[in-house]
Design an enzyme around this catalytic site. Structure first.
Site: not given
Ligand code: AMP
Length: 280
Positions: A37, A61, A147, A149-150, A153, A176
């Site tokens: 984040h 979601q 990210g 990561k998703d 999404q 990350v």
């Molecule tokens: P979340 O709080 O899990 O909904 O994630 C919020 C944002 O952080 C989303 O855009 C995710 O894709 C991103 N995110 C979560 N984990 C990671 C990671 N390990 N590296 C980069 N971005 C991330």
């Protein structure tokens, strides 16, 4: 850092910032911040005058059987971490304000919401697009950072921005990882120490796939089988899916296409459903 809870206050604040010519960069999150984040917040900081982070665990979601109630939360710690970036505004709306009882309207995702993670989470992406469009209308960002990561999404949201002609520049931040390679995630908290050790197989299997590709193995079936064997071979791992798709169309590829491919997977380790991917 300013903390804003009311939707109207946030909207007024954004209007006045934009009137004074400020570029707003936004990072939507569900809180419980980790370095993933924070890296997105830094990216937003480098591209915008004002950084707004939303912190809201979005109920639409989550399926009724999923982990909404036990999703980890720590607002105070999140504020401390965000202040180090520094973030200008943390927007943390109340659930009853975002979804009052008479809430009716959703953003439909279509085919892309049924692929990959959509197979086991059929209503998930409709919840994501709905909340993100609401957040965009409240915060009115010029830039939004998500990210990789998703990955699904991110691609679906880029599609929504294009299809709905939203004047927002979408930026994707790299995944990350923990020092051993596990992609950082709020859900890693659910892992027992044994599952945590085992879960490194996800990033390892993707790394192995990349090495196979670099040695010339482009066949999707061969790569997917190798990943399947590695993940299911771990004591606590149970693969949900592994797919190799085009980042343009989300359609399966029979051979990896350089610069166009996404290798994405999801797997259960005990209670936790974890996702990871690489782009090639
Ligand atoms: P979340 O709080 O899990 O909904 O994630 C919020 C944002 O952080 C989303 O855009 C995710 O894709 C991103 N995110 C979560 N984990 C990671 C990671 N390990 N590296 C980069 N971005 C991330």
């Amino acid at each position: 850092m300013e903390i804003i809870q009311s939707i109207e206050s946030m909207q007024r604040r954004s209007c006045s910032l934009k009137r004074s010519g400020k570029r707003i960069g936004m990072v939507p999150t569900m809180g419980y911040f980790h370095e993933g984040h924070l890296s997105l917040m830094r990216l937003a900081r480098s591209k915008a005058d004002i950084v707004v982070v939303s912190n809201f665990v979005n109920p639409t979601q989550f399926a009724p059987t999923e982990d909404l109630d036990k999703y980890p939360r720590n607002f105070e710690r999140d504020c401390h971490k965000a202040e180090t970036i520094p973030v200008d505004i943390m927007f943390a709306p109340r659930n009853e304000d975002m979804y009052p009882e008479d809430f009716r309207t959703y953003v439909e995702v279509g085919e892309w919401g049924k692929k990959l993670c959509g197979l086991s989470r059929p209503a998930h992406f409709r919840g994501v697009t709905t909340i993100v469009l609401k957040l965009f209308n409240i915060v009115q960002p010029d830039i939004a950072v998500f990210g990789w990561k998703d990955a699904q999404q991110f691609l679906i949201l880029c599609r929504m921005v294009k299809d709905m002609n939203l004047p927002i520049e979408m930026i994707g931040g790299d995944i990350v990882r923990e020092p051993d390679g596990l992609a950082m995630s709020s859900r890693n908290k659910y892992l027992t120490p044994e599952e945590r050790k085992d879960a490194v197989i996800l990033s390892r299997s993707l790394k192995e796939a990349r090495e196979m590709i670099e040695r010339g193995a482009m066949e999707a079936d061969v790569l997917k089988e190798r990943i399947r064997k590695m993940v299911n071979g771990a004591q606590y791992g149970r693969l949900d899916y592994v797919e190799i798709v085009s980042r343009e169309t989300l359609e399966p590829l029979s051979r990896v296409q350089k610069g166009e491919s996404l290798i994405a997977l999801a797997a259960y380790f005990g209670e936790a459903r974890l996702i990871d991917n690489i782009r090639y």
